[in-house]
Design a protein around this motif. Structure first.
Motif, PDB file in Angstrom:
ATOM      1  N   ASN A  15       0.822  -1.212   0.000  1.00 50.14           N
ATOM      2  CA  ASN A  15       0.000   0.000   0.000  1.00 50.14           C
ATOM      3  C   ASN A  15       0.860   1.269   0.000  1.00 50.14           C
ATOM      4  O   ASN A  15       0.380   2.351   0.335  1.00 50.14           O
ATOM      5  CB  ASN A  15      -0.927  -0.046   1.232  1.00 50.14           C
ATOM      6  CG  ASN A  15      -2.122   0.871   1.084  1.00 50.14           C
ATOM      7  OD1 ASN A  15      -2.454   1.292  -0.034  1.00 50.14           O
ATOM      8  ND2 ASN A  15      -2.754   1.216   2.183  1.00 50.14           N
ATOM      9  N   ASP A  32       4.093   8.106  -0.198  1.00 55.70           N
ATOM     10  CA  ASP A  32       3.459   8.737  -1.363  1.00 55.70           C
ATOM     11  C   ASP A  32       4.246   9.919  -1.933  1.00 55.70           C
ATOM     12  O   ASP A  32       3.975  10.350  -3.050  1.00 55.70           O
ATOM     13  CB  ASP A  32       2.042   9.216  -1.007  1.00 55.70           C
ATOM     14  CG  ASP A  32       1.070   8.053  -0.848  1.00 55.70           C
ATOM     15  OD1 ASP A  32       1.488   6.900  -1.114  1.00 55.70           O
ATOM     16  OD2 ASP A  32      -0.081   8.286  -0.449  1.00 55.70           O
TER      17      ASP A  32
ATOM     18  N   LYS B 161      -4.794  13.513  -2.623  1.00 54.19           N
ATOM     19  CA  LYS B 161      -4.677  12.534  -3.695  1.00 54.19           C
ATOM     20  C   LYS B 161      -5.217  11.174  -3.241  1.00 54.19           C
ATOM     21  O   LYS B 161      -5.994  10.527  -3.938  1.00 54.19           O
ATOM     22  CB  LYS B 161      -3.222  12.411  -4.132  1.00 54.19           C
ATOM     23  CG  LYS B 161      -3.087  11.864  -5.540  1.00 54.19           C
ATOM     24  CD  LYS B 161      -1.672  12.021  -6.070  1.00 54.19           C
ATOM     25  CE  LYS B 161      -1.554  11.399  -7.434  1.00 54.19           C
ATOM     26  NZ  LYS B 161      -1.924  12.305  -8.522  1.00 54.19           N
ATOM     27  N   ARG B 162      -4.795  10.748  -2.045  1.00 58.18           N
ATOM     28  CA  ARG B 162      -5.266   9.465  -1.526  1.00 58.18           C
ATOM     29  C   ARG B 162      -6.768   9.474  -1.270  1.00 58.18           C
ATOM     30  O   ARG B 162      -7.468   8.506  -1.558  1.00 58.18           O
ATOM     31  CB  ARG B 162      -4.516   9.101  -0.252  1.00 58.18           C
ATOM     32  CG  ARG B 162      -3.738   7.809  -0.437  1.00 58.18           C
ATOM     33  CD  ARG B 162      -3.094   7.312   0.812  1.00 58.18           C
ATOM     34  NE  ARG B 162      -1.826   6.684   0.440  1.00 58.18           N
ATOM     35  CZ  ARG B 162      -1.560   5.390   0.629  1.00 58.18           C
ATOM     36  NH1 ARG B 162      -2.456   4.593   1.176  1.00 58.18           N
ATOM     37  NH2 ARG B 162      -0.399   4.893   0.276  1.00 58.18           N
ATOM     38  N   PHE B 164      -9.041  11.191  -2.779  1.00 57.16           N
ATOM     39  CA  PHE B 164      -9.744  11.080  -4.065  1.00 57.16           C
ATOM     40  C   PHE B 164      -9.626   9.667  -4.628  1.00 57.16           C
ATOM     41  O   PHE B 164     -10.600   9.097  -5.102  1.00 57.16           O
ATOM     42  CB  PHE B 164      -9.206  12.109  -5.074  1.00 57.16           C
ATOM     43  CG  PHE B 164      -9.567  13.529  -4.713  1.00 57.16           C
ATOM     44  CD1 PHE B 164     -10.746  13.813  -4.019  1.00 57.16           C
ATOM     45  CD2 PHE B 164      -8.730  14.587  -5.040  1.00 57.16           C
ATOM     46  CE1 PHE B 164     -11.088  15.114  -3.674  1.00 57.16           C
ATOM     47  CE2 PHE B 164      -9.072  15.901  -4.692  1.00 57.16           C
ATOM     48  CZ  PHE B 164     -10.238  16.155  -4.010  1.00 57.16           C
ATOM     49  N   ASN B 165      -8.422   9.107  -4.565  1.00 60.49           N
ATOM     50  CA  ASN B 165      -8.225   7.753  -5.093  1.00 60.49           C
ATOM     51  C   ASN B 165      -9.072   6.719  -4.370  1.00 60.49           C
ATOM     52  O   ASN B 165      -9.519   5.748  -4.958  1.00 60.49           O
ATOM     53  CB  ASN B 165      -6.743   7.344  -5.009  1.00 60.49           C
ATOM     54  CG  ASN B 165      -5.905   8.075  -6.039  1.00 60.49           C
ATOM     55  OD1 ASN B 165      -6.453   8.699  -6.944  1.00 60.49           O
ATOM     56  ND2 ASN B 165      -4.582   8.033  -5.899  1.00 60.49           N
ATOM     57  N   GLU B 166      -9.264   6.945  -3.064  1.00 61.83           N
ATOM     58  CA  GLU B 166     -10.046   5.973  -2.287  1.00 61.83           C
ATOM     59  C   GLU B 166     -11.534   6.337  -2.252  1.00 61.83           C
ATOM     60  O   GLU B 166     -12.325   5.682  -1.578  1.00 61.83           O
ATOM     61  CB  GLU B 166      -9.490   5.861  -0.855  1.00 61.83           C
ATOM     62  CG  GLU B 166      -8.080   5.295  -0.820  1.00 61.83           C
ATOM     63  CD  GLU B 166      -7.561   5.076   0.595  1.00 61.83           C
ATOM     64  OE1 GLU B 166      -8.390   5.010   1.530  1.00 61.83           O
ATOM     65  OE2 GLU B 166      -6.332   4.967   0.769  1.00 61.83           O
ATOM     66  N   GLY B 167     -11.903   7.411  -2.945  1.00 64.34           N
ATOM     67  CA  GLY B 167     -13.303   7.809  -3.013  1.00 64.34           C
ATOM     68  C   GLY B 167     -13.870   8.322  -1.691  1.00 64.34           C
ATOM     69  O   GLY B 167     -15.064   8.205  -1.425  1.00 64.34           O
TER      70      GLY B 167
END
Lengths: 102, 372
Positions: A15, A32, B161-162, B164-167
């Motif tokens: 992840n 990230d 970003k995360r 948005f990516n994970e909704g």
């Protein structure tokens, strides 16, 4: 706020998270913001839950070598600055790992 | 097999014998300077290191430290803190923010007091935690009150970003991210502080790169050294600045090569640019309005911008600092904490009147802890 702490990478998961060791404290941080590959044994700077850069071992070791030579050369000279000056209210300026280094 | 241990990265850069040796070199060379060196360390972390390790006392008389504005909590104007307090009081909101912000006084209250009144305010150690809070509370609006210089900005972008990516749709952002070069320029342009050397921040530089300070050389003929956070780093950087002065060859040098580069962390820069853009102007506490000195969310993310969503309830009047507080002058390098009438008496870390005393990175706080 802008303090980032050197830590050692122990594990990287699928992840894009890494388990790191900061002088005995283990935590999980996000990778990230790191473009290059991070693997166990790498050193990284940690800031508010993210690795923000890798630490370049070659440069770190170069600095440490320069300091070693500098300190040895200074010790050879006699006219050293008096040791009192190297003491502040907390006592001698020696490294003691404390909670505030976190 | 590596020759470097994690402990080395701490102890070797705090080694008293090395500090002493560097002090000796600095004394030797500073004798030859034809004018005093007034060096500004921009970053509050450097101020802290200088005070904590007694570096000020190790300097020859002709090297003086001017403490800069690099303390994100210290430069946050009261009206922005009032924004955070107002947001925390809106129905169904969980307000999250990084540590220090909680104690800073706004115009009438602080987040800590508001929290004691029963509102859901959560101080974070990690920006990443906002994701977990949002997932655990899908029926709440989780507002991230984002503060900090370039060091902390990319983490806000990475969080977005995360999310948005994970909704994840229930995170909103109130962006107060500020930039380092504009206040440096403002201080140089005002000409008041008479600075003739700069110690540039460690971790801001890791993100934006040493190249970001070239303007100080090109336009103001001032030497700059990007310095690490530890006392040995600061000492070595001072030595490098003295050498630049003696060579009469100002340039941007990087003492912090183990972590900072000329170009910085390009991925972090790109991620920031994906979500944020420069504000026309931002009011800094103590420094006033500085054009193009802060960031905001791009318009296409307006539906997640707490500043826009709650625009009708957020107060916008300018609020001045406490009359006796000279934090503004201190941030500009025009005064020392000890010049303040209320330093250490009416204003202490446990009951701060001004922002320079609140944060660990504030100059007043560092003086109070290490130099009384």
């Amino acid at each position: 706020m802008c303090l980032a702490i050197p830590s050692k990478v122990l594990k990287v998961d699928e992840n894009n998270m890494a388990e790191v060791d900061t002088l005995g404290v283990k935590r999980t941080v996000s990778l990230d913001l790191i473009q290059e590959e991070v693997k166990p044994g790498d050193y990284v700077l940690i800031h508010v839950g993210y690795a923000m850069s890798k630490i370049d071992e070659k440069f770190a070791l170069e600095s440490i070598e320069v300091y070693k030579q500098l300190a040895e050369a200074a010790a050879m000279e006699e006219d050293a600055i008096s040791p009192e000056k190297l003491v502040n209210e907390d006592g001698p300026l020696l490294y003691k790992p404390k909670a505030e280094d976190e | 097999m590596s020759n470097l241990t994690l402990k080395d990265l701490y102890t070797k850069f705090r080694d008293p014998a090395t500090i002493k040796a560097l002090a000796k070199e600095i004394h030797k060379l500073a004798d030859k300077l034809d004018e005093p060196m007034r060096v500004m360390e921009i970053c509050g972390g450097h101020t802290h290191t200088i005070m904590k390790y007694g570096i000020k006392q190790l300097m020859p008389e002709n090297i003086e430290f001017i403490h800069g504005p690099g303390c994100p909590v210290c430069v946050m104007p009261k009206e922005r803190i009032d924004h955070a307090i107002t947001l925390a009081k809106q129905p169904g909101v969980i307000l999250t923010t990084l540590g220090d912000m909680i104690r800073v006084p706004g115009s009438k209250s602080s987040l800590a007091k508001t929290r004691a009144d029963g509102y859901d305010i959560r101080p974070l150690h990690s920006t990443f935690d906002v994701l977990n809070i949002a997932k655990k509370n899908p029926d709440k609006k989780v507002i991230f009150f984002a503060i900090g210089f370039e060091t902390t900005t990319p983490m806000t972008a990475a969080l977005m970003k995360r999310a948005f990516n994970e909704g994840i749709k229930n995170i909103y952002y109130h962006i107060n991210h500020v930039l380092t070069p504009p206040p440096m320029r403002a201080i140089m342009d005002s000409g008041e502080a008479r600075i003739n050397a700069f110690i540039a921040p460690s971790h801001v530089s890791v993100i934006i790169g040493a190249k970001s300070y070239q303007f100080l050389v090109d336009e103001y003929n001032t030497p700059v050294v990007v310095a690490g956070f530890e006392p040995v780093d600061v000492m070595e950087s001072i030595l490098m600045l003295v050498k630049q002065k003696l060579q009469n060859y100002p340039r941007v040098e990087n003492q912090y090569k183990r972590a900072a580069t000329w170009d910085g962390n390009v991925l972090a820069q790109q991620m920031t640019e994906e979500f944020m853009e420069i504000r026309d102007t931002f009011r800094w506490r103590g420094l006033g309005d500085i054009p193009k000195s802060a960031l905001k969310l791009k318009d296409k993310y307006a539906q997640f911008d707490a500043e826009k969503i709650y625009a009708n309830v957020l107060p916008n009047e300018h609020i001045d600092d406490h009359k006796l507080c000279i934090c503004g002058k201190i941030l500009k390098g025009l005064a020392k904490p000890t010049d303040c009438k209320v330093f250490g008496t009416a204003c202490t870390p446990s009951s701060p009147l001004g922002s320079c005393m609140v944060s660990d990175e504030g100059a007043c706080n560092a003086y109070y802890r290490y130099a009384r």
